[in-house]
Design an enzyme around this catalytic site. Structure first.
Site: not given
Ligand code: UDP
Length: 327
Positions: A280, A12, A140, A74, A31, A220
């Site tokens: 997850r 970013i 985090y 970060a 950095d 998201r």
């Molecule tokens: N996700 C997924 N498979 C992957 C990686 C991410 O289904 O291999 C899903 C994850 O569970 C979330 C969304 O994609 O619902 C976005 O995940 P990402 O890690 O990109 O961003 P976050 O929302 O965790 O910041």
């Protein structure tokens, strides 16, 4: 303005640095290159260093006559913050407090800070407003919230002006194809799906399809990284002594995992095999921003409102840099 961008060789920060420069500011990058890439930093503008190196930061601020700091540096892996919290407290909290002290000593009192939706924890209302309770559920998010609180105290006690910008899911790449997303390890959905399209992975695993959402996959709010950058520049330009801006940056539009994979299929023309996996841990079903405060206060509008156009910029980057900055 003369601006120091910490973490300006990261995803970013590197995009924001270019937008800042294009808006006429004098930009220096600071950095450690632990996660950042030399090739992502503005050419000739990189200063290598740690943010907790008080003496070095203070010297850089004085030497370059810095007037404001954009602070991106970060660690940002939620899962790692749970298993190795000391890394997050040391870098994100202690490191930032060192940086702020160096700024105070050098008389630099303006900061635009990368905060996160993770400071809200599990929100009670969607879309998420700034009035939502900030109750992080991982180290985090907590590390970012501590800095938000410290900035508020600095603003009141020392007349700092600051903006804490709470991002949703940063996505996409510079439309020029020059810079983009290159994380190691890569955990984010869009780059992983595009790696399948490139043949670097066999399939994408969908983390659960039994969420309470229309297609069962998580939703998201994906915001283009350059739209984040333009909001940072506008926020920076508004800062005066005592200014406190705390705002969400998203598009206000939710996209499910399934819709992301479909958008990637359309953009790349690749079949993109998928497999169903477990949920997850720690993934809320839906995170969508109410960004009306940022739109109104900053007179800002995301330019990329359509997920395919965001994915298209990411695809251009991944095609031209299949191995990231190594290429
Ligand atoms: N996700 C997924 N498979 C992957 C990686 C991410 O289904 O291999 C899903 C994850 O569970 C979330 C969304 O994609 O619902 C976005 O995940 P990402 O890690 O990109 O961003 P976050 O929302 O965790 O910041």
């Amino acid at each position: 303005m003369r601006v120091l961008v910490t973490g300006g060789a990261g995803y970013i920060g590197s995009h924001a640095a270019r937008i800042l420069r294009a808006a006429g500011h004098d930009v220096w990058i600071y950095d450690s290159l632990v996660y950042g890439h030399r090739g992502a930093a503005l050419p000739g503008r990189l200063i290598e260093g740690e943010i907790d190196d008080h003496a070095k930061v203070e010297a850089v601020l004085a030497e370059k006559q810095i007037e404001a700091v954009m602070h991106f540096a970060a660690f940002a892996y939620v899962g790692e913050s749970v298993t190795d919290p000391k890394k997050y407290y040391r870098n994100n909290v202690m490191g930032t407090l060192c940086l702020m002290e160096a700024m105070q000593n050098a008389g630099v009192k303006k900061m635009v800070f990368s905060s996160t939706t993770a400071t809200y924890g599990v929100p009670e209302q969607i879309p998420i407003c700034e009035s939502e309770k900030q109750d992080p559920i991982n180290p985090y998010g907590f590390s970012k919230l501590v800095v938000e609180k410290a900035l508020a105290d600095y603003a009141r006690a020392y007349d700092w002006g600051y903006a804490a910008l709470r991002y949703f899911n940063a996505a996409g790449a510079s439309p020029s194809g020059e810079i983009g997303e290159d994380h190691s390890p890569e955990t984010h959905l869009i780059p992983l799906v595009l790696q399948v399209a490139l043949g670097q992975r066999d399939h994408i695993t969908v983390f659960g399809n039994d969420y309470p959402t229309p297609d069962g996959t998580c939703i998201r709010d994906y915001i283009h990284v350059d739209d984040l950058g333009s909001a940072h520049v506008k926020a920076l330009e508004m800062l005066q002594p005592g200014t406190e801006l705390k705002m969400n940056l998203g598009t206000g539009k939710g996209t499910s995992v399934r819709e992301i994979i479909d958008a990637c299929r359309t953009v790349t023309g690749h079949a993109i095999p998928e497999q169903l996996g477990q949920r997850r841990p720690g993934d809320p079903p839906e995170l969508v921003a109410d960004s009306s405060l940022a739109k109104k206060t900053l007179d800002w509008q995301p330019q990329y409102m359509d997920i395919q156009s965001i994915v298209a910029t990411a695809w251009k980057w991944h095609q031209s840099h299949p191995h990231g900055y190594q290429d």
